[in-house]
Design an enzyme around this catalytic site. Structure first.
Site, mmCIF file in Angstrom:
data_model
loop_
_atom_site.group_PDB
_atom_site.id
_atom_site.type_symbol
_atom_site.label_atom_id
_atom_site.label_comp_id
_atom_site.label_asym_id
_atom_site.label_seq_id
_atom_site.Cartn_x
_atom_site.Cartn_y
_atom_site.Cartn_z
ATOM 1 N N THR A 85 0.753 -1.209 -0.233
ATOM 2 C CA THR A 85 0.025 -0.013 0.032
ATOM 3 C C THR A 85 0.846 1.222 -0.187
ATOM 4 O O THR A 85 0.487 2.136 -0.372
ATOM 5 C CB THR A 85 -0.987 -0.012 1.306
ATOM 6 O OG1 THR A 85 -1.868 -1.105 0.944
ATOM 7 C CG2 THR A 85 -1.779 1.179 1.167
ATOM 8 N N TYR A 102 -8.591 1.458 -3.696
ATOM 9 C CA TYR A 102 -7.213 1.314 -4.380
ATOM 10 C C TYR A 102 -6.442 0.358 -4.623
ATOM 11 O O TYR A 102 -6.879 -0.743 -4.221
ATOM 12 C CB TYR A 102 -6.166 2.258 -3.147
ATOM 13 C CG TYR A 102 -5.633 1.203 -2.204
ATOM 14 C CD1 TYR A 102 -6.393 1.103 -0.954
ATOM 15 C CD2 TYR A 102 -4.589 0.775 -2.333
ATOM 16 C CE1 TYR A 102 -5.928 0.398 -0.121
ATOM 17 C CE2 TYR A 102 -3.939 0.034 -1.215
ATOM 18 C CZ TYR A 102 -4.817 -0.377 -0.218
ATOM 19 O OH TYR A 102 -4.429 -1.133 0.698
ATOM 20 N N THR A 130 1.535 -4.642 4.143
ATOM 21 C CA THR A 130 1.641 -4.576 5.647
ATOM 22 C C THR A 130 0.766 -5.893 5.790
ATOM 23 O O THR A 130 1.215 -6.415 7.257
ATOM 24 C CB THR A 130 0.675 -3.371 6.436
ATOM 25 O OG1 THR A 130 -0.431 -3.447 5.853
ATOM 26 C CG2 THR A 130 1.324 -2.081 6.103
ATOM 27 N N ASP A 131 0.211 -6.331 5.098
ATOM 28 C CA ASP A 131 -0.480 -7.826 5.418
ATOM 29 C C ASP A 131 0.386 -8.995 5.918
ATOM 30 O O ASP A 131 0.180 -9.614 6.829
ATOM 31 C CB ASP A 131 -1.269 -8.309 4.241
ATOM 32 C CG ASP A 131 -2.419 -7.416 3.676
ATOM 33 O OD1 ASP A 131 -2.657 -6.464 4.716
ATOM 34 O OD2 ASP A 131 -3.091 -7.751 2.770
ATOM 35 N N LYS A 169 0.620 -7.502 12.794
ATOM 36 C CA LYS A 169 -0.333 -6.532 12.330
ATOM 37 C C LYS A 169 -1.619 -6.890 13.121
ATOM 38 O O LYS A 169 -2.243 -7.969 13.177
ATOM 39 C CB LYS A 169 -0.888 -6.810 10.920
ATOM 40 C CG LYS A 169 -1.567 -5.825 10.313
ATOM 41 C CD LYS A 169 -1.798 -5.824 8.710
ATOM 42 C CE LYS A 169 -2.468 -4.879 8.416
ATOM 43 N NZ LYS A 169 -2.664 -4.526 6.920
ATOM 44 N N GLU A 197 -0.874 -28.639 29.327
ATOM 45 C CA GLU A 197 -2.412 -29.610 29.085
ATOM 46 C C GLU A 197 -2.051 -30.658 28.365
ATOM 47 O O GLU A 197 -2.886 -31.659 28.259
ATOM 48 C CB GLU A 197 -3.632 -28.635 28.907
ATOM 49 C CG GLU A 197 -4.009 -28.134 30.155
ATOM 50 C CD GLU A 197 -5.502 -27.432 29.802
ATOM 51 O OE1 GLU A 197 -6.481 -28.188 29.505
ATOM 52 O OE2 GLU A 197 -5.388 -26.121 29.453
HETATM 53 N N1 ASP Z 1 -2.846 -5.433 0.969
HETATM 54 C C1 ASP Z 1 -1.724 -4.538 1.328
HETATM 55 C C2 ASP Z 1 -0.245 -5.342 1.214
HETATM 56 O O1 ASP Z 1 -0.129 -6.054 2.039
HETATM 57 C C3 ASP Z 1 -1.933 -3.704 2.564
HETATM 58 C C4 ASP Z 1 -0.860 -2.863 2.901
HETATM 59 O O2 ASP Z 1 0.264 -2.861 2.238
HETATM 60 O O3 ASP Z 1 -1.180 -2.096 3.788
HETATM 61 O O4 ASP Z 1 0.298 -5.198 0.252
#
Ligand code: ASP
Length: 353
Positions: free
Chosen positions: A37, A50, A116-117, A189, A310
């Site tokens: 992103t 986007y 970020t994923d 995340k 456990e």
């Molecule tokens: N879907 C995007 C990715 O991981 C989300 C992001 O970058 O925030 O590339």
């Protein structure tokens, strides 16, 4: 009082800018771009719609002209994808290129832009496979470049600030997001959309990077980077490891499917302290008998899984993930299985890394 000799001036400049790489006023930082992103664009600034991985590395660097005052910057596009499309093959590609660059005296540190994923998985993979004490900082953005209050440029500026700081050396792979510095092992995340999504639920952040200043308050003690024994130069591919998610009323279907499809390992994201019901216990025990490695992690989001708590791990040859979440445990198991299949040796690796 300090005499203004050339050396004293260099030390003063170093302290002011945070750049402390011997022999140069400014460290040479390479920015490797992989998409996400942070490189995303949309038609409208406010809609939330986007496409990620659109802008090339030069456009990302052009958005932070001030960063040129922190470091001698150069960019390189390694891949261009949304990190939901990340694969172990691409991890190997990034790791090999990063190792080449880090071995060069022309490079003092790396910044890697990433979606970020799955950023946490790439960060941990690199933490286990890069052979250098030089700073390596991953960074992304939650809002695309075209959004109102896009967070990418600020995050990138902070990542470069961190990579240019001697404080970042020897700490393993770091993540700079939303003013925080997080370690690759602990970071995850936690929110689908918040800019404050990255956290380290077990140990907290290492510190902060904001207003051009790095403040690290703790260090990283688990083995990483230079002293790690995982060598990507010797690997063409990684063993396949599946994650199976536990729930009330669970059955053996997912585990049986993983075994049937030829998985070398299963990370079970168990309930609570890595627990499961009798049907799952039986299926995992059968998986072990077929030589499949089984690691117990938890869907709880924080805390360690207790060895022989456990669950009788010794009886079955199960391994616990310690406090790694399931996706991080999968990364370590994929690498660990390139060295051993012995449950005790695997367990030792999970308590080392
Ligand atoms: N879907 C995007 C990715 O991981 C989300 C992001 O970058 O925030 O590339």
């Amino acid at each position: 009082m300090l005499r203004k000799t050339p050396i004293a001036l260099l030390i003063a400049a170093t302290l002011c800018t945070g750049a402390a790489f011997a022999g140069t006023a400014q460290p040479a930082i390479k920015v490797l771009a992989t998409g996400g992103t942070i490189a995303g664009t949309g038609e409208s600034a406010g809609s939330g719609a986007y496409t990620s991985a659109r802008l090339p590395i030069d456009a990302l660097l052009d958005a932070v002209p001030e960063a040129k005052k922190l470091a001698r910057l150069s960019g390189e596009q390694v891949v261009q994808l949304g990190s939901q499309a990340m694969t172990p093959e691409v991890w190997l590609k990034i790791a090999r290129r990063a190792n080449e660059l880090l071995a060069s005296p022309e490079v003092d540190g790396l910044v890697i832009t990433h979606g970020t994923d799955t950023l946490e998985e790439t960060a941990y993979f690199l933490n286990l496979t890069l052979r250098s004490d030089k700073p390596v900082v991953l960074v992304g953005a939650m809002r695309p470049s075209t959004a109102i209050s896009a967070d990418g440029p600020a995050n990138l500026y902070e990542a470069i600030t961190l990579a240019a700081s001697p404080q970042a050396a020897g700490k393993g792979v770091l993540v700079a997001m939303n003013d925080q510095v997080l370690d690759a092992r602990g970071v995850t995340k936690t929110s689908t959309t918040s800019v404050a999504t990255f956290r380290s639920p077990n140990e907290g952040p290492l510190g902060s990077v904001a207003n051009g200043k790095v403040e690290l308050m703790r260090t990283v003690l688990r083995t990483h980077t230079r002293t790690s024994t995982f060598d990507v130069a010797k690997l063409d591919s990684l063993p396949r490891v599946e994650i199976v998610y536990g729930y009330a009323g669970d059955n053996s279907a997912q585990i049986d499917a993983a075994v049937k499809s030829g998985a070398a390992g299963i990370v079970f994201a168990g309930v609570g302290n890595g627990n499961f019901n009798p049907a799952v216990e039986k299926a995992l025990a059968e998986a072990r008998q077929k030589g499949v490695a089984v690691v117990r992690s938890s869907r709880a989001g924080s805390g360690r899984v207790t060895l022989d708590g456990e669950v009788d791990d010794a009886k079955y040859g199960f391994v616990v993930a310690d406090d790694l979440n399931p996706q991080k445990a999968r990364v370590l198991l994929m690498l660990a299985l390139t060295q051993t299949q012995d449950p005790q040796a695997l367990q030792k690796l999970f308590f080392t890394y």
